[in-house]
Write a protein that holds these residues in place. Structure first.
Motif, PDB file in Angstrom:
ATOM      1  N   TRP A 132      77.735   9.048 -72.395  1.00 49.68           N
ATOM      2  CA  TRP A 132      77.890   7.316 -72.216  1.00 49.68           C
ATOM      3  C   TRP A 132      76.753   6.739 -72.357  1.00 49.68           C
ATOM      4  O   TRP A 132      75.173   7.002 -71.907  1.00 49.68           O
ATOM      5  N   GLU A 133      77.371   5.451 -73.077  1.00 52.12           N
ATOM      6  CA  GLU A 133      75.454   4.699 -72.703  1.00 52.12           C
ATOM      7  C   GLU A 133      75.850   3.728 -72.723  1.00 52.12           C
ATOM      8  O   GLU A 133      77.047   2.910 -72.262  1.00 52.12           O
ATOM      9  N   ALA A 134      75.001   3.026 -71.311  1.00 53.90           N
ATOM     10  CA  ALA A 134      75.781   0.982 -70.528  1.00 53.90           C
ATOM     11  C   ALA A 134      74.411   0.817 -70.760  1.00 53.90           C
ATOM     12  O   ALA A 134      73.131   0.404 -71.649  1.00 53.90           O
ATOM     13  N   SER A 135      75.221  -1.327 -71.404  1.00 55.39           N
ATOM     14  CA  SER A 135      74.741  -2.006 -71.537  1.00 55.39           C
ATOM     15  C   SER A 135      75.728  -2.813 -70.899  1.00 55.39           C
ATOM     16  O   SER A 135      76.247  -3.375 -70.577  1.00 55.39           O
ATOM     17  N   ASP A 136      74.430  -3.898 -70.673  1.00 58.09           N
ATOM     18  CA  ASP A 136      75.018  -4.738 -69.789  1.00 58.09           C
ATOM     19  C   ASP A 136      75.018  -6.171 -70.580  1.00 58.09           C
ATOM     20  O   ASP A 136      74.396  -6.318 -71.860  1.00 58.09           O
ATOM     21  N   THR A 137      76.276  -6.938 -70.661  1.00 56.31           N
ATOM     22  CA  THR A 137      76.433  -7.573 -72.025  1.00 56.31           C
ATOM     23  C   THR A 137      76.571  -8.733 -71.383  1.00 56.31           C
ATOM     24  O   THR A 137      77.242  -9.736 -69.987  1.00 56.31           O
ATOM     25  N   GLU A 138      75.855  -9.811 -71.993  1.00 53.72           N
ATOM     26  CA  GLU A 138      76.401 -11.025 -71.680  1.00 53.72           C
ATOM     27  C   GLU A 138      77.477 -11.391 -72.804  1.00 53.72           C
ATOM     28  O   GLU A 138      77.929 -12.583 -73.982  1.00 53.72           O
ATOM     29  N   LEU A 139      77.996 -12.522 -71.667  1.00 51.32           N
ATOM     30  CA  LEU A 139      79.740 -13.123 -72.230  1.00 51.32           C
ATOM     31  C   LEU A 139      79.746 -15.120 -72.811  1.00 51.32           C
ATOM     32  O   LEU A 139      80.446 -15.686 -72.869  1.00 51.32           O
ATOM     33  N   ASP A 140      78.649 -15.498 -72.962  1.00 53.44           N
ATOM     34  CA  ASP A 140      78.739 -16.492 -73.319  1.00 53.44           C
ATOM     35  C   ASP A 140      79.051 -16.809 -74.172  1.00 53.44           C
ATOM     36  O   ASP A 140      79.329 -18.329 -74.580  1.00 53.44           O
ATOM     37  N   ASP A 141      78.675 -16.980 -75.523  1.00 55.04           N
ATOM     38  CA  ASP A 141      79.181 -16.608 -76.934  1.00 55.04           C
ATOM     39  C   ASP A 141      80.050 -15.820 -77.205  1.00 55.04           C
ATOM     40  O   ASP A 141      80.222 -16.477 -78.438  1.00 55.04           O
ATOM     41  N   VAL A 142      80.990 -15.219 -75.832  1.00 59.06           N
ATOM     42  CA  VAL A 142      82.492 -14.758 -76.876  1.00 59.06           C
ATOM     43  C   VAL A 142      82.799 -15.310 -76.704  1.00 59.06           C
ATOM     44  O   VAL A 142      83.448 -16.472 -75.112  1.00 59.06           O
ATOM     45  N   GLU A 143      83.622 -15.792 -77.174  1.00 55.44           N
ATOM     46  CA  GLU A 143      85.102 -17.309 -77.203  1.00 55.44           C
ATOM     47  C   GLU A 143      86.089 -16.546 -76.998  1.00 55.44           C
ATOM     48  O   GLU A 143      87.211 -17.076 -77.007  1.00 55.44           O
ATOM     49  N   THR A 144      86.126 -15.917 -78.758  1.00 57.25           N
ATOM     50  CA  THR A 144      87.153 -14.617 -78.537  1.00 57.25           C
ATOM     51  C   THR A 144      87.690 -13.337 -78.534  1.00 57.25           C
ATOM     52  O   THR A 144      86.272 -12.281 -78.557  1.00 57.25           O
ATOM     53  N   LEU A 145      88.906 -12.809 -78.749  1.00 56.55           N
ATOM     54  CA  LEU A 145      89.263 -11.525 -78.010  1.00 56.55           C
ATOM     55  C   LEU A 145      87.728 -10.422 -79.622  1.00 56.55           C
ATOM     56  O   LEU A 145      87.287  -9.788 -79.340  1.00 56.55           O
ATOM     57  N   PRO A 147      91.325  -3.804 -81.090  1.00 60.44           N
ATOM     58  CA  PRO A 147      91.448  -3.863 -79.130  1.00 60.44           C
ATOM     59  C   PRO A 147      92.732  -4.073 -79.090  1.00 60.44           C
ATOM     60  O   PRO A 147      93.346  -3.407 -78.913  1.00 60.44           O
ATOM     61  N   ARG A 148      92.592  -2.427 -77.965  1.00 58.41           N
ATOM     62  CA  ARG A 148      92.960  -2.642 -76.515  1.00 58.41           C
ATOM     63  C   ARG A 148      92.776  -2.832 -75.749  1.00 58.41           C
ATOM     64  O   ARG A 148      91.597  -2.736 -75.497  1.00 58.41           O
ATOM     65  N   ILE A 149      93.752  -3.228 -74.672  1.00 60.42           N
ATOM     66  CA  ILE A 149      93.304  -4.251 -73.903  1.00 60.42           C
ATOM     67  C   ILE A 149      94.402  -3.975 -72.724  1.00 60.42           C
ATOM     68  O   ILE A 149      95.464  -3.551 -72.366  1.00 60.42           O
ATOM     69  N   TYR A 150      93.729  -3.977 -71.244  1.00 60.42           N
ATOM     70  CA  TYR A 150      94.137  -4.077 -70.276  1.00 60.42           C
ATOM     71  C   TYR A 150      93.350  -4.728 -69.092  1.00 60.42           C
ATOM     72  O   TYR A 150      92.718  -4.540 -69.229  1.00 60.42           O
ATOM     73  N   GLY A 171      88.408 -14.211 -68.278  1.00 59.86           N
ATOM     74  CA  GLY A 171      89.813 -13.579 -68.698  1.00 59.86           C
ATOM     75  C   GLY A 171      90.406 -13.943 -69.782  1.00 59.86           C
ATOM     76  O   GLY A 171      91.694 -12.992 -70.275  1.00 59.86           O
ATOM     77  N   GLU A 172      90.662 -15.712 -70.047  1.00 62.10           N
ATOM     78  CA  GLU A 172      91.853 -16.502 -70.855  1.00 62.10           C
ATOM     79  C   GLU A 172      91.300 -14.828 -72.115  1.00 62.10           C
ATOM     80  O   GLU A 172      91.950 -14.942 -73.128  1.00 62.10           O
ATOM     81  N   ILE A 173      89.991 -14.746 -72.773  1.00 61.74           N
ATOM     82  CA  ILE A 173      89.467 -13.897 -74.009  1.00 61.74           C
ATOM     83  C   ILE A 173      90.573 -12.909 -74.054  1.00 61.74           C
ATOM     84  O   ILE A 173      90.830 -12.150 -75.015  1.00 61.74           O
ATOM     85  N   LEU A 174      90.738 -12.317 -72.697  1.00 64.61           N
ATOM     86  CA  LEU A 174      91.468 -11.246 -73.368  1.00 64.61           C
ATOM     87  C   LEU A 174      92.896 -11.692 -73.129  1.00 64.61           C
ATOM     88  O   LEU A 174      93.812 -10.659 -73.585  1.00 64.61           O
ATOM     89  N   LEU A 175      93.670 -12.584 -72.658  1.00 63.86           N
ATOM     90  CA  LEU A 175      94.768 -12.776 -72.446  1.00 63.86           C
ATOM     91  C   LEU A 175      95.569 -13.474 -73.766  1.00 63.86           C
ATOM     92  O   LEU A 175      95.546 -14.426 -73.585  1.00 63.86           O
ATOM     93  N   THR A 176      95.557 -12.883 -74.757  1.00 68.36           N
ATOM     94  CA  THR A 176      96.146 -12.798 -76.007  1.00 68.36           C
ATOM     95  C   THR A 176      98.104 -13.523 -76.009  1.00 68.36           C
ATOM     96  O   THR A 176      98.029 -12.873 -74.914  1.00 68.36           O
ATOM     97  N   ASP A 177      97.651 -14.258 -77.002  1.00 70.71           N
ATOM     98  CA  ASP A 177      99.493 -14.509 -77.268  1.00 70.71           C
ATOM     99  C   ASP A 177      99.728 -13.108 -77.599  1.00 70.71           C
ATOM    100  O   ASP A 177     101.145 -12.636 -76.528  1.00 70.71           O
ATOM    101  N   GLU A 178      99.768 -12.119 -78.003  1.00 70.09           N
ATOM    102  CA  GLU A 178      99.693 -10.913 -78.169  1.00 70.09           C
ATOM    103  C   GLU A 178     100.457 -10.075 -76.937  1.00 70.09           C
ATOM    104  O   GLU A 178     101.775  -9.429 -76.332  1.00 70.09           O
ATOM    105  N   LEU A 179      98.981  -9.934 -75.766  1.00 65.03           N
ATOM    106  CA  LEU A 179      99.446  -9.661 -75.022  1.00 65.03           C
ATOM    107  C   LEU A 179     100.207  -9.889 -73.406  1.00 65.03           C
ATOM    108  O   LEU A 179     101.136  -9.157 -73.151  1.00 65.03           O
ATOM    109  N   LEU A 180     100.688 -10.927 -73.874  1.00 66.92           N
ATOM    110  CA  LEU A 180     101.360 -11.991 -73.016  1.00 66.92           C
ATOM    111  C   LEU A 180     102.631 -11.705 -73.331  1.00 66.92           C
ATOM    112  O   LEU A 180     103.803 -12.495 -72.764  1.00 66.92           O
TER     113      LEU A 180
END
Length: 177
Positions: free
Chosen positions: A14-27, A66-69, A82-91
């Protein structure tokens, strides 16, 4: 406080990297970010945790969807990440249902919208009520990596560390924490 990291499974472990989610708007944006973490089509896990409130796991296997939990959908719904992960399909919602409600609520000409605005408010409330308290998504997301559904559902505080421990990636994860 939030913590987000990418764990990419490679031939060397496994390789880890810190990630910045500020620019992520969608899944989709999140999946693209995860795919960039590895040159091959290896498995990539995005681990997101809001201290003592909820955690989420997104699994990207190559070009597959993507698979989500998410451990607590209601808590995650109050979070921009959290809103990024909570897609209509997931809900279990009709895709694009929220977009239609947003368009309907616009008062473009100022006529005949008073009644509809009240109806939209009620619809918005029921949509929020549809977000369950508790886990949503694919609880078997990590089964083949050594974390069973039962174990995943039982995680609470510091879930990201416990997941990394089970994967044998705790030392790798600590390098970006």
């Amino acid at each position: 406080m939030y913590f987000a990291a990418l764990l990419a499974r490679t031939e060397d472990g496994w390789e880890a990297s810190d990630t910045e989610l500020d620019d992520v708007e969608t899944l989709s944006d999140l999946a693209d970010l995860a795919r960039e973490a590895t040159p091959d089509e290896d498995t990539v896990l995005v681990l997101i945790e809001q201290e003592d409130a909820w955690f989420g796991v997104v699994r990207i296997d190559g070009e597959e969807d993507p698979r989500i939990y998410v451990s607590d959908a209601a808590a995650a719904a109050r979070s921009s990440y959290g809103e990024i992960l909570l897609t209509d399909e997931l809900l279990g919602r009709e895709p694009g249902g929220d977009d239609d409600a947003d368009l309907d609520s616009l008062d473009l000409d100022g006529t005949e919208d008073g009644e509809d605005e009240d109806d939209d408010s009620e619809d918005g409330g029921s949509a929020d009520g549809a977000v369950p308290h508790g886990p949503v998504g694919d609880a078997g997301i990590l089964d083949d990596l050594g974390v069973t559904e039962k174990e995943l559902r039982s995680l609470s505080t510091d879930a990201v560390t416990e997941i990394a421990d089970a994967l044998g990636a705790s030392e790798t994860l600590e390098t970006v924490r």
